[in-house]
Design a protein around this motif. Structure first.
Motif, short mmCIF file in Angstrom:
data_model
loop_
_atom_site.label_atom_id
_atom_site.label_comp_id
_atom_site.label_asym_id
_atom_site.label_seq_id
_atom_site.Cartn_x
_atom_site.Cartn_y
_atom_site.Cartn_z
N ARG A 1 0.99 -0.93 -0.47
CA ARG A 1 -0.18 0.01 0.01
C ARG A 1 0.71 1.16 0.12
N LEU B 1 -3.04 1.75 -6.58
CA LEU B 1 -3.31 -0.29 -5.87
C LEU B 1 -3.89 -0.42 -7.84
N ARG C 1 -8.93 -1.62 -0.98
CA ARG C 1 -8.68 -0.75 -0.35
C ARG C 1 -10.29 -0.45 1.00
N SER C 2 -10.90 -0.83 0.69
CA SER C 2 -12.38 -1.23 1.50
C SER C 2 -11.95 -2.40 2.45
N ARG D 1 -4.10 2.89 5.91
CA ARG D 1 -5.27 1.57 5.79
C ARG D 1 -6.87 1.84 6.61
#
Lengths: 222, 210
Positions: free
Chosen positions: A85, A91, A219-220, B51
């Motif tokens: 990340r 990404l 991402r989620s 994150r």
């Protein structure tokens, strides 16, 4: 951007080649399924050569699923995903590199091994060529679609089964056009190009949707 | 670059983990994040690393050019992000190429953390402390102004802890920033401290003291 992409691609190829990597697993599984089916059907060569393309395609689909669950899960478990990340690239590029590496160690060997396995199901020489072509063009679609499922199930234990249930329905169009293109090559009413071009379109379409979808899922996640 | 954090709050699920965290970091600054187990120290680092998304408040980065916050930082967490099947050197080479803006050669970074002899060994053969040192060597192979370190001294022996202190101070002298969560007091000079407090959980029914 190229530098990060290349670094990740090479790392994943190296990992696949090392002990415990998924390198040859897909291929051996493919071989196992294709070898089993003639035993089950009996020595009817006509029947075998008629359903040969379907057998090879189903085997290729299942072999692609093997190892897909580890695509992001392995990186999730050891924290590598957190490192990925931090890349200076989106990404999506990270996902593309991982999917490309996965295809190079599963999809590509399957396509190249198809003529050899075609012998087991009594395919004609044209049929073997058509199998190679359809698998080369069609397996990327399977990997890209599978990548979305792999990203969704990255943080789940035993995500492999859920992954299969999630992505198999979306692989049906690829299966239909892959088998019909391979069948069209050995005779039939439609020319080979018609289903083959749709198969190619499916691969291109899944490449875009798969990469964007998998990146969004990652991402989620968490 | 500068980092401003204002009134940050974080939820996991329905639960509020912490709220009202504010601090600012300028070049050369260090921040120690302290608090009880489970108070949310690692969660704060996850928020900074991008994150997790804050439930309230904001994280603002300035004077960083076009780069986003994740592109400006190193993160060393509990999971060491090392591939067991690859050698120490291969792991660092990958990080160096992948993260961009390369600094030390992998070989030199391993020498700094005292693991030159292990460069060609698969990471699977190494001990927890050695793995931690390789993860820390990753800080040296790519230039990133902000270091996020989650319990960096865990599993390290005394000599390695001193080595880590030296690395952090050198990084700050070059204008870098360090955010570290810690239980053990870290002797960083002029470090700010943020303490994450949370009310102790209510006693479970039947466990009340008479």
């Amino acid at each position: 951007m190229i530098r990060s992409f290349k670094a990740l691609l090479i790392r994943d190829l190296k990992l696949a080649a090392r002990v415990g990597g998924s390198g040859m697993m897909g291929l051996i599984f493919f071989l196992a399924i294709v070898t089993l089916i003639p035993f089950a059907l009996g020595p009817d060569l006509n029947l075998l050569s008629r359903i040969g393309p379907a057998i090879l395609w189903i085997a290729a689909l299942l072999a692609t699923l093997i190892g897909l669950d580890r695509l992001f899960q392995a990186d999730q478990e050891d924290g590598s995903l957190d490192l990925l990340r931090l890349a200076p690239v989106p990404l999506e590029v990270v996902v593309f590199a991982k999917v490309a590496a996965h295809w190079l160690v599963t999809g590509l060997p399957l396509a190249l091994a198809a003529p050899l396995l075609g012998l087991l199901v009594a395919l004609s020489p044209e049929g073997m060529l058509a199998m190679v072509a359809t698998l080369l063009v069609g397996t990327p679609a399977l990997t890209f679609i599978g990548a979305v499922g792999a990203a969704l199930t990255a943080s789940l234990r035993r995500g492999g089964l859920i992954l299969a249930i999630l992505v198999l329905p979306f692989m049906i169009p690829t299966l239909i056009f892959g088998v019909s293109a391979a069948n069209a090559a050995v005779g039939g009413t439609v020319p080979f190009a018609t289903p083959f071009l749709i198969l190619a379109a499916l691969s291109l379409f899944s490449a875009v949707v798969g990469i964007v979808g998998a990146a969004a899922a990652l991402r989620s996640g968490e | 670059m500068r980092l401003e954090v204002e009134d940050l709050a974080c939820n996991r699920g329905e639960r509020r983990i912490f709220s009202g965290i504010s601090f600012s970091l300028s070049p050369g600054a260090a921040l120690l994040v302290t608090g009880r187990n489970g108070a949310g120290k690692s969660t704060l680092l996850d928020l900074l690393a991008g994150r997790l998304h804050p439930a309230a408040g904001r994280v603002a980065l300035s004077e960083a050019g076009e780069r986003t916050l994740p592109e400006c930082l190193h993160y060393v967490g509990h999971r060491d992000a090392l591939k067991s099947a690859l050698t120490a050197q291969e792991n660092l080479d990958f990080a160096r190429d992948f993260l961009g803006d390369p600094a030390l050669e992998s070989r030199d970074a391993l020498a700094v953390v005292g693991l030159s002899h292990a460069a060609r060994l698969p990471v699977a053969y190494l001990s927890a402390g050695q793995r931690r040192r390789i993860a820390l060597a990753r800080l040296l192979v790519a230039h990133r102004p902000l270091w996020l370190l989650d319990e960096p001294t865990s599993a390290l022996d005394t000599a390695s802890q001193a080595m880590l202190m030296r690395l952090m101070e050198e990084h700050r002298d070059r204008g870098g920033m360090v955010v570290a969560t810690t239980h053990a007091p870290l002797a960083l000079r002029d470090a700010k401290e943020v303490r994450i407090e949370r009310a102790a959980p209510p006693p479970a029914p039947g466990e009340e003291s008479p």
